[in-house]
Design a protein around this motif. Structure first.
Motif, mmCIF file in Angstrom:
data_model
loop_
_atom_site.group_PDB
_atom_site.id
_atom_site.type_symbol
_atom_site.label_atom_id
_atom_site.label_comp_id
_atom_site.label_asym_id
_atom_site.label_seq_id
_atom_site.Cartn_x
_atom_site.Cartn_y
_atom_site.Cartn_z
ATOM 1 N N VAL A 47 2.269 -0.343 7.888
ATOM 2 C CA VAL A 47 2.197 -1.272 6.766
ATOM 3 C C VAL A 47 2.623 -2.621 7.324
ATOM 4 O O VAL A 47 3.698 -2.753 7.883
ATOM 5 N N ASN A 48 1.753 -3.600 7.196
ATOM 6 C CA ASN A 48 1.987 -4.849 7.882
ATOM 7 C C ASN A 48 1.928 -6.009 6.890
ATOM 8 O O ASN A 48 0.867 -6.550 6.617
ATOM 9 N N ASP A 49 3.056 -6.330 6.318
ATOM 10 C CA ASP A 49 3.151 -7.490 5.449
ATOM 11 C C ASP A 49 2.331 -7.319 4.165
ATOM 12 O O ASP A 49 1.360 -8.027 3.928
ATOM 13 N N VAL A 50 2.737 -6.369 3.359
ATOM 14 C CA VAL A 50 2.038 -6.105 2.103
ATOM 15 C C VAL A 50 2.885 -6.590 0.930
ATOM 16 O O VAL A 50 4.081 -6.322 0.870
ATOM 17 N N SER A 51 2.273 -7.354 0.029
ATOM 18 C CA SER A 51 2.964 -7.818 -1.174
ATOM 19 C C SER A 51 2.100 -7.542 -2.393
ATOM 20 O O SER A 51 0.912 -7.813 -2.381
ATOM 21 N N PHE A 52 2.710 -6.999 -3.416
ATOM 22 C CA PHE A 52 2.029 -6.873 -4.704
ATOM 23 C C PHE A 52 3.076 -6.577 -5.752
ATOM 24 O O PHE A 52 4.248 -6.348 -5.430
ATOM 25 N N SER A 53 2.695 -6.603 -7.004
ATOM 26 C CA SER A 53 3.678 -6.239 -8.016
ATOM 27 C C SER A 53 3.056 -5.328 -9.070
ATOM 28 O O SER A 53 1.853 -5.342 -9.282
ATOM 29 N N LEU A 54 3.911 -4.531 -9.681
ATOM 30 C CA LEU A 54 3.465 -3.635 -10.736
ATOM 31 C C LEU A 54 3.903 -4.209 -12.072
ATOM 32 O O LEU A 54 5.025 -4.678 -12.215
ATOM 33 N N ILE A 55 2.989 -4.161 -13.032
ATOM 34 C CA ILE A 55 3.294 -4.666 -14.363
ATOM 35 C C ILE A 55 3.594 -3.482 -15.270
ATOM 36 O O ILE A 55 2.951 -2.436 -15.164
ATOM 37 N N LYS A 56 4.559 -3.655 -16.142
ATOM 38 C CA LYS A 56 4.999 -2.561 -17.003
ATOM 39 C C LYS A 56 3.826 -1.928 -17.746
ATOM 40 O O LYS A 56 3.025 -2.627 -18.369
ATOM 41 N N GLY A 57 3.723 -0.608 -17.640
ATOM 42 C CA GLY A 57 2.717 0.119 -18.389
ATOM 43 C C GLY A 57 1.339 0.194 -17.753
ATOM 44 O O GLY A 57 0.451 0.843 -18.280
ATOM 45 N N GLU A 58 1.164 -0.448 -16.618
ATOM 46 C CA GLU A 58 -0.171 -0.422 -16.007
ATOM 47 C C GLU A 58 -0.295 0.705 -14.986
ATOM 48 O O GLU A 58 0.685 1.351 -14.612
ATOM 49 N N THR A 59 -1.525 0.923 -14.541
ATOM 50 C CA THR A 59 -1.760 1.787 -13.403
ATOM 51 C C THR A 59 -2.350 0.912 -12.310
ATOM 52 O O THR A 59 -3.380 0.280 -12.509
ATOM 53 N N TYR A 60 -1.630 0.850 -11.206
ATOM 54 C CA TYR A 60 -2.099 0.046 -10.081
ATOM 55 C C TYR A 60 -2.652 0.999 -9.034
ATOM 56 O O TYR A 60 -1.948 1.858 -8.529
ATOM 57 N N GLY A 61 -3.928 0.888 -8.755
ATOM 58 C CA GLY A 61 -4.549 1.774 -7.776
ATOM 59 C C GLY A 61 -4.472 1.174 -6.387
ATOM 60 O O GLY A 61 -4.739 -0.008 -6.213
ATOM 61 N N LEU A 62 -4.074 1.988 -5.407
ATOM 62 C CA LEU A 62 -4.045 1.520 -4.027
ATOM 63 C C LEU A 62 -5.066 2.357 -3.267
ATOM 64 O O LEU A 62 -4.916 3.569 -3.163
ATOM 65 N N VAL A 63 -6.139 1.713 -2.801
ATOM 66 C CA VAL A 63 -7.189 2.483 -2.128
ATOM 67 C C VAL A 63 -7.359 2.045 -0.684
ATOM 68 O O VAL A 63 -6.970 0.950 -0.294
ATOM 69 N N GLY A 64 -8.001 2.909 0.070
ATOM 70 C CA GLY A 64 -8.267 2.630 1.475
ATOM 71 C C GLY A 64 -8.562 3.937 2.168
ATOM 72 O O GLY A 64 -8.367 5.003 1.598
ATOM 73 N N GLU A 65 -9.033 3.832 3.391
ATOM 74 C CA GLU A 65 -9.376 5.041 4.125
ATOM 75 C C GLU A 65 -8.148 5.588 4.835
ATOM 76 O O GLU A 65 -7.111 4.934 4.878
ATOM 77 N N SER A 66 -8.282 6.773 5.415
ATOM 78 C CA SER A 66 -7.105 7.371 6.038
ATOM 79 C C SER A 66 -6.585 6.470 7.152
ATOM 80 O O SER A 66 -7.361 5.866 7.885
ATOM 81 N N GLY A 67 -5.277 6.366 7.229
ATOM 82 C CA GLY A 67 -4.666 5.546 8.255
ATOM 83 C C GLY A 67 -4.537 4.079 7.885
ATOM 84 O O GLY A 67 -4.140 3.273 8.700
ATOM 85 N N CYS A 68 -4.863 3.720 6.640
ATOM 86 C CA CYS A 68 -4.782 2.304 6.276
ATOM 87 C C CYS A 68 -3.383 1.929 5.819
ATOM 88 O O CYS A 68 -3.090 0.769 5.609
ATOM 89 N N GLY A 69 -2.523 2.935 5.635
ATOM 90 C CA GLY A 69 -1.139 2.635 5.271
ATOM 91 C C GLY A 69 -0.830 2.755 3.797
ATOM 92 O O GLY A 69 0.251 2.387 3.365
ATOM 93 N N LYS A 70 -1.738 3.295 3.009
ATOM 94 C CA LYS A 70 -1.480 3.352 1.562
ATOM 95 C C LYS A 70 -0.369 4.339 1.219
ATOM 96 O O LYS A 70 0.498 4.027 0.405
ATOM 97 N N SER A 71 -0.373 5.506 1.862
ATOM 98 C CA SER A 71 0.688 6.479 1.581
ATOM 99 C C SER A 71 2.022 5.996 2.119
ATOM 100 O O SER A 71 3.061 6.165 1.479
ATOM 101 N N THR A 72 2.001 5.391 3.299
ATOM 102 C CA THR A 72 3.236 4.864 3.880
ATOM 103 C C THR A 72 3.823 3.802 2.957
ATOM 104 O O THR A 72 5.040 3.745 2.757
ATOM 105 N N THR A 73 2.964 2.976 2.363
ATOM 106 C CA THR A 73 3.441 1.985 1.416
ATOM 107 C C THR A 73 4.184 2.672 0.273
ATOM 108 O O THR A 73 5.311 2.299 -0.063
#
Lengths: 336, 348
Positions: A47-73
């Motif tokens: 995970v290399n310099d990732v910024s985002f925020s979650l808003i109350k009550g929403e569903t934020y989807g994080l997508v990408g292919e294997s090895g892109c760092g989504k699970s590590t995030t």
């Protein structure tokens, strides 16, 4: 690909509306690669310099292919993995600086549902014991109250009282995933990080679990960080989506906007690569050549330039920043 | 479309039954399955886990442990019954006339041999080639599957390659002897979407080049729409519907097929608030329902469904369906169907 879509009726949640519940700032997670003398020879920049925020009550989807760092995030946010750098702010506190009891308390608010329903439940414990353990760790209620609470939550995810005494092997994949969800729900968290919660399930079971996730979100007023590689599933469940590639967040947008007007060349390629269950639609495909480069040695400049059909000279040298193009739609690309 | 070669029958599976002897008695994993594959045709076999699609595929090459497996019925490959072949005759067919690509490219390659070695093995076994010729053929096959620097890759071990590359090696191996029939068992399930689309394109191109018949086993209806010409839908060991790919997607007849199609979250079209759900779960093979196997989960089920098993019936040009009520259901869906087709043409 031309997609005419009716916009989702519900009011879109906006970042500006000031109810950010979790903020991730410049999060980095590097895994060391050690040499023969146990010295660090290089690092995997998962995970290399990732910024985002979650808003109350929403569903934020994080997508990408294997090895892109989504699970590590996802795991780094919960500090199941220690972050290398960056801040995760929940309720005014930087989770990355917390210790001991404070950290445990914050974990009451942030829970996780794991991908593999087979390996995430202890096979030697009864379902009731597995669920009660969470309450015990957080010192909630006495024995009787805890049992009662477990029965309640089992009921919420569609089980009966008798399931309390069963073992994990007596359940199917979909049922186990519901137990995983019950375990996350039982201490009444405000955020649940779902790491590929339906990818191990069959289609007919997948839709059952997705609907349940939506139901409990309403009922418990939850915020989801939904990590998945399945763009159909993510589109169904998410309000906003972040696209990751090689440890970077390359695009972020409200769901409908992302699918009707993807900006980043990677997002475009990703969307066009999905086989659509409709033989009457012939879509133009954007073909990517080659494969994802190694995160040990990510390309200089824009991480995507080695595979990008529109790569320019500037892409090789300068890393593009994530900038807002239209309302809420951000992209990290020199084309814009 | 290749005129009369298209009509040539390559494989015919007739009333195939596969029984396994287990500790808890005999289990019938495949129950009376029939379908056929023509040259140049891609037949998709779809269904959820445990529906018997992989067992059907493995029976075609007789890969199952025959100590515990009993077959009934016929598998006719170019009019020879595979189930009656002797071991040495079978070895001549395997990897030569019929070859198979497996789901998991990580575990289906031998980790202690170079990939070149593994491709050469099949070539030496089946074709009259010297070692040198076989080696250059291996490089040629790797090149054909789009592996960059094939001369270098041929001497590498499987662990040095990525998942997509390994699947390409598997394909190179499977196609090295120019098989007449290719069985692909979930060839892209373990891969990422961008890699998946590369591999599907590759299978499609090579199929045309060699005029192969292909059986594509998958649970992904998107993959089916992309590459198949005909579709066989299985549920709990039985074929419940067989139709052309167009008809499966525009007017599915069986309630299970309809349910499957409705429960997939799509990347196009309106986002429904709720996904369609097929209630319940697939029963285990030891608790097969008495009548129609789908009846306990079917919203249209009536007395007769719970009581008597429907047969796979032919209906209009080449459609087959196993359901007591498909005509009534069809009528009920009539209006809905038309509108769906229209919206599709608008979208495209």
């Amino acid at each position: 690909m031309v997609v005419e879509m009716s916009l989702k009726q519900s009011t879109p949640k906006t970042e500006a509306s000031n109810d950010v519940i979790l903020e991730v700032k410049n999060l980095k997670k590097y895994f060391p690669i050690t040499g023969s003398l146990n010295n660090t020879v290089s690092q995997v920049k998962a995970v290399n310099d990732v910024s985002f925020s979650l808003i109350k009550g929403e569903t934020y989807g994080l997508v990408g292919e294997s090895g892109c760092g989504k699970s590590t995030t996802g795991r780094t946010i919960l500090r199941l993995l220690e972050p290398t750098e960056g801040e995760v702010i929940y309720d005014g506190q930087n989770i990355n600086k917390l210790k001991g009891n404070d950290l445990r308390n914050i974990r009451r608010e942030l829970q996780m549902v794991f991908q593999d329903p087979y390996s995430s439940l202890n096979p030697r414990k009864r379902i009731g014991t597995i669920l009660e353990e969470t309450l015990k760790i957080h010192k909630i209620g006495n024995k009787k109250e805890r049992t009662e609470q477990v029965m309640n939550i089992l009921n919420k995810v569609g089980f009966q009282r008798e399931h309390y005494y069963r073992f994990p092997h007596e359940f199917s994949g979909g049922q186990r995933q519901r137990i995983g969800l019950a375990r996350a729900l039982i201490i009444n968290p405000s955020i649940i990080i779902c790491d590929e919660p339906v990818s191990a399930l069959d289609v007919s079971i997948q839709s059952q679990v997705l609907n349940l996730l939506e139901d409990v979100q309403q009922e418990f007023n939850l915020t989801y960080l939904f990590i998945s590689h399945d763009l159909g599933v993510v589109r169904h469940i998410s309000d906003r989506i972040g696209v990751m590639y090689l440890g970077k967040l390359v695009e972020e947008s409200p769901t409908d906007e992302l699918y009707s007007n993807p900006l980043h060349p990677y997002t475009k390629a990703l969307l066009s690569a999905i086989p659509v269950p409709n033989p009457f639609v012939k879509r133009e495909k954007i073909k990517l050549i080659g494969e994802i480069p190694s995160p040990v040695n990510p390309p200089s400049g824009c991480v995507f330039h080695t595979r990008c059909p529109f790569a320019m000279d500037v892409c090789k040298q300068e890393e593009p920043a994530l900038k807002t193009i239209v309302h809420e739609h951000k992209v990290a690309c020199h084309l814009y | 479309m290749r005129g009369d070669t298209m009509t040539e029958l390559l494989l015919e599976v007739k009333n195939l039954k596969v029984h396994f002897e287990t500790e808890n008695g005999t289990v019938t994993a495949v129950d009376d399955v029939s379908f056929s594959v023509k040259r140049g045709e891609t037949v998709g076999v779809v269904g959820e886990s445990g529906c018997g699609k992989s067992v059907t595929a493995e029976s075609i090459l007789r890969l199952l442990n025959e100590k515990h497996t009993n077959y009934e019925g016929n598998i006719l490959f170019e009019e020879k019954d595979i189930l009656k072949l002797s071991y040495s005759e079978l070895q001549k067919v395997r990897g030569n006339d019929i070859s198979m690509i497996f789901q998991d490219p990580m575990s289906s390659l031998n980790p202690v041999y170079t990939v070149g070695n593994q491709i050469v093995e099949a070539l030496l076994l089946h074709q009259n080639l010297t070692k040198k010729e076989a080696e250059s053929k291996a490089v040629e096959m790797l090149k054909l599957t789009g592996i960059p620097l094939p001369e270098k890759r041929v001497n590498e071990y499987p662990h040095e390659l990525s998942g997509g590359m390994r699947q390409r090696v598997m394909i190179a191996m499977a196609l090295s002897c120019k098989p007449k029939l290719l069985i692909a068992d979930e060839p892209t399930t373990a891969l990422d979407v961008t890699t998946q689309s590369q591999i599907l394109d590759l299978i499609n191109e090579l199929k045309d080049e060699f005029n192969m018949g292909t059986i594509m086993i998958t649970h992904d209806l998107g993959v089916v729409a992309e590459v198949c010409t005909k579709v066989v839908v299985m549920y709990l060991g039985q074929v419940i519907e067989e139709a052309s790919v167009e008809s499966i997607f525009s007017s599915p007849l069986h309630p299970y097929t309809q349910g499957l199609l409705k429960s997939i979250p799509q990347i196009e079209g309106p986002r429904d608030e709720k996904l369609y759900v097929i209630e319940g779960k697939v029963p285990t093979l030891t608790q097969i329902p008495k009548g129609c196997r789908f009846a306990p989960r079917c919203e249209f089920a009536t007395e007769i469904c719970r009581d008597k098993m429907p047969q796979l019936e032919s209906y209009e040009n080449d459609l087959k369906v196993r359901c007591w009520h498909f005509k009534d259901i069809q009528e009920k869906r009539g209006g809905m169907n038309g509108s769906r087709n229209e919206s599709q043409t608008v979208n495209s």
